[in-house]
Design a protein around this motif. Structure first.
Motif, PDB file in Angstrom:
ATOM      1  N   VAL A  89       0.845  -1.197   0.000  1.00 27.48           N
ATOM      2  CA  VAL A  89       0.000   0.000   0.000  1.00 27.48           C
ATOM      3  C   VAL A  89       0.877   1.243   0.000  1.00 27.48           C
ATOM      4  O   VAL A  89       0.642   2.199  -0.764  1.00 27.48           O
ATOM      5  N   GLU A  90       1.914   1.248   0.818  1.00 26.68           N
ATOM      6  CA  GLU A  90       2.825   2.399   0.880  1.00 26.68           C
ATOM      7  C   GLU A  90       3.510   2.621  -0.467  1.00 26.68           C
ATOM      8  O   GLU A  90       3.643   3.761  -0.936  1.00 26.68           O
ATOM      9  N   ILE A  91       3.933   1.539  -1.117  1.00 24.22           N
ATOM     10  CA  ILE A  91       4.572   1.650  -2.431  1.00 24.22           C
ATOM     11  C   ILE A  91       3.598   2.243  -3.436  1.00 24.22           C
ATOM     12  O   ILE A  91       3.943   3.129  -4.226  1.00 24.22           O
ATOM     13  N   ALA A  92       2.357   1.767  -3.432  1.00 26.07           N
ATOM     14  CA  ALA A  92       1.356   2.261  -4.387  1.00 26.07           C
ATOM     15  C   ALA A  92       1.073   3.739  -4.171  1.00 26.07           C
ATOM     16  O   ALA A  92       0.956   4.511  -5.130  1.00 26.07           O
ATOM     17  N   GLN A  93       0.961   4.152  -2.934  1.00 26.44           N
ATOM     18  CA  GLN A  93       0.696   5.562  -2.647  1.00 26.44           C
ATOM     19  C   GLN A  93       1.862   6.442  -3.094  1.00 26.44           C
ATOM     20  O   GLN A  93       1.658   7.520  -3.660  1.00 26.44           O
ATOM     21  N   ALA A  94       3.087   5.971  -2.850  1.00 26.29           N
ATOM     22  CA  ALA A  94       4.260   6.729  -3.285  1.00 26.29           C
ATOM     23  C   ALA A  94       4.352   6.767  -4.804  1.00 26.29           C
ATOM     24  O   ALA A  94       4.663   7.803  -5.396  1.00 26.29           O
ATOM     25  N   ALA A  95       4.074   5.630  -5.462  1.00 23.01           N
ATOM     26  CA  ALA A  95       4.129   5.571  -6.922  1.00 23.01           C
ATOM     27  C   ALA A  95       3.104   6.508  -7.545  1.00 23.01           C
ATOM     28  O   ALA A  95       3.372   7.165  -8.557  1.00 23.01           O
ATOM     29  N   GLU A  96       1.933   6.586  -6.954  1.00 20.66           N
ATOM     30  CA  GLU A  96       0.899   7.508  -7.440  1.00 20.66           C
ATOM     31  C   GLU A  96       1.377   8.957  -7.325  1.00 20.66           C
ATOM     32  O   GLU A  96       1.231   9.757  -8.262  1.00 20.66           O
ATOM     33  N   ARG A  97       1.965   9.285  -6.197  1.00 23.04           N
ATOM     34  CA  ARG A  97       2.462  10.649  -5.981  1.00 23.04           C
ATOM     35  C   ARG A  97       3.585  10.993  -6.958  1.00 23.04           C
ATOM     36  O   ARG A  97       3.679  12.133  -7.447  1.00 23.04           O
ATOM     37  N   LEU A  98       4.414  10.009  -7.294  1.00 23.56           N
ATOM     38  CA  LEU A  98       5.587  10.254  -8.136  1.00 23.56           C
ATOM     39  C   LEU A  98       5.276  10.266  -9.635  1.00 23.56           C
ATOM     40  O   LEU A  98       6.107  10.690 -10.432  1.00 23.56           O
ATOM     41  N   GLY A  99       4.104   9.776 -10.035  1.00 28.05           N
ATOM     42  CA  GLY A  99       3.731   9.832 -11.440  1.00 28.05           C
ATOM     43  C   GLY A  99       3.861   8.546 -12.225  1.00 28.05           C
ATOM     44  O   GLY A  99       3.808   8.561 -13.457  1.00 28.05           O
ATOM     45  N   TYR A 100       4.033   7.399 -11.544  1.00 32.40           N
ATOM     46  CA  TYR A 100       4.029   6.123 -12.254  1.00 32.40           C
ATOM     47  C   TYR A 100       2.636   5.882 -12.845  1.00 32.40           C
ATOM     48  O   TYR A 100       1.622   6.297 -12.280  1.00 32.40           O
ATOM     49  N   SER A 101       2.599   5.205 -13.991  1.00 34.14           N
ATOM     50  CA  SER A 101       1.330   5.022 -14.707  1.00 34.14           C
ATOM     51  C   SER A 101       0.433   3.960 -14.099  1.00 34.14           C
ATOM     52  O   SER A 101      -0.782   4.131 -14.024  1.00 34.14           O
ATOM     53  N   ARG A 102       1.024   2.845 -13.677  1.00 32.56           N
ATOM     54  CA  ARG A 102       0.227   1.725 -13.188  1.00 32.56           C
ATOM     55  C   ARG A 102       1.087   0.826 -12.310  1.00 32.56           C
ATOM     56  O   ARG A 102       2.322   0.866 -12.371  1.00 32.56           O
ATOM     57  N   ILE A 103       0.437  -0.010 -11.527  1.00 32.10           N
ATOM     58  CA  ILE A 103       1.102  -1.068 -10.765  1.00 32.10           C
ATOM     59  C   ILE A 103       0.348  -2.357 -11.029  1.00 32.10           C
ATOM     60  O   ILE A 103      -0.880  -2.397 -10.980  1.00 32.10           O
ATOM     61  N   TRP A 104       1.115  -3.408 -11.290  1.00 28.24           N
ATOM     62  CA  TRP A 104       0.526  -4.726 -11.479  1.00 28.24           C
ATOM     63  C   TRP A 104       0.997  -5.674 -10.383  1.00 28.24           C
ATOM     64  O   TRP A 104       2.102  -5.539  -9.846  1.00 28.24           O
TER      65      TRP A 104
END
Length: 339
Positions: A28-43
């Motif tokens: 969850v922490e990784i996904a929230q950080a990735a969203e903030r940083l501008g990554y397109s998607r997580i699988w």
């Protein structure tokens, strides 16, 4: 470098001494950080009977992480379709699409995601993969806007029908590339752990692509291991620790392995095979990451890179997440249009 979409594959790794609940909280922490940083998607990938991977039920995990993020696309990378009835997969991902509109992807693979003994526990035939092309078409039918596309007359996936959840064929060989090209679907190559046929499979996919209404042009994604650190030497040392941990898990299977024994296995064909899995790895400083990512994208000829953040600890993993985003110019980017 060109601002192509950059995404993540998260294996929900269970670090040594950690509970599965903590590994999920870290995802969850990784996904929230990735969203903030501008990554397109997580699988999230479906694996079974692997003590260090907790993503055995991608649909459940996506629902959990979707509730704690707001923009980033989430998907399976993938659901191992031979383990499931296509109808049930359509219902599950149709429900996710209704819960999180415009944010859900469905990557589908042909491998079982486990060993043959565990496959027996899944209650699927070892030959279930033989019908993978037909299962993909069946899944497409259940997600279609037109009820008449349903493979069994009168049987509708509710939820699912009309959601048109985007499908991605996953693979590491010409089989997946050929099927994706034939069906006019995006293709994701697992070069982050199965690098051998990367160039051949992607070349075949591009050269034999049959345009579909939804995807008039081929769309290819490739996996890439990335480890950021203050120096290249430090990132190389981290990759070596990752490889040793992978070999230890493979040969130990839950039993203790001494350092001397591990050293011997590292110099055997087992160690060589694991090391080869990481052939496509980009390591080092932000400049190393930027240059390596650019070179890999050109070599593979892909429209998107899916980053595998290999690390032996959470702090190292998060550092790489930040460094890759900065190196590849993600920060401040607007989210790409959804499929």
């Amino acid at each position: 470098m060109t601002r192509m979409p950059l995404s993540l594959i998260d294996f929900c790794t269970v670090d040594p001494g950690e509970s599965i609940g903590n590994s999920i909280a870290r995802s969850v922490e990784i996904a929230q950080a990735a969203e903030r940083l501008g990554y397109s998607r997580i699988w999230y990938a479906e694996h079974h009977n692997m003590p260090r991977i907790s993503s055995s039920a991608p649909a459940v995990l996506i629902a959990h992480i979707g509730a704690q993020t707001s923009r980033i696309r989430l998907g399976a990378g993938g659901v191992m379709l031979p383990n499931h009835a296509p109808y049930i997969v359509a219902e599950q991902f149709g429900m996710l699409a209704e819960m999180y509109p415009g944010r859900i992807d469905l990557g589908i693979g042909r491998a079982p995601g486990t060993d043959m003994n565990t496959l027996r526990a899944v209650r699927r035939s070892p030959h279930a993969a033989d019908s993978f092309p037909e299962d993909v078409r069946e899944l497409q039918g259940y997600l279609s806007d037109d009820p008449h596309d349903a493979p069994i007359p009168g049987v509708r996936a509710i939820p699912g029908e009309g959601t048109q959840v985007p499908l991605y064929v996953l693979g590491s060989s010409l089989f997946g590339a050929s099927l994706a090209a034939q069906l006019g679907l995006p293709y994701a190559f697992a070069s982050h752990f199965a690098p051998t046929h990367l160039e051949g499979a992607l070349s075949y996919y591009r050269n034999n692509y049959h345009p579909s209404e939804r995807y008039p042009e081929p769309y290819a994604i490739a996996g890439l291991t990335m480890i950021g650190a203050p120096s290249r030497e430090e990132s190389e040392a981290e990759l070596e620790r990752v490889i040793r941990a992978r070999v230890r898990a493979q040969v130990g299977r839950g039993q203790p392995v001494s350092e001397a024994q591990l050293d011997a296995f590292m110099n055997s064909h087992i160690g060589e095979n694991v090391r080869e899995m990481f052939r496509y790895s980009v390591l080092g400083t932000e400049e190393d990451l930027r240059r390596g990512c650019e070179e890999f994208a050109e070599k593979a000829g892909v429209q998107e890179i899916m980053v595998s953040l290999q690390a032996t600890g959470h702090e190292t993993r998060m550092r790489s997440l930040e460094m890759v985003a900065s190196a590849c110019g993600l920060s401040g980017l607007s989210r790409p249009e959804s499929d």
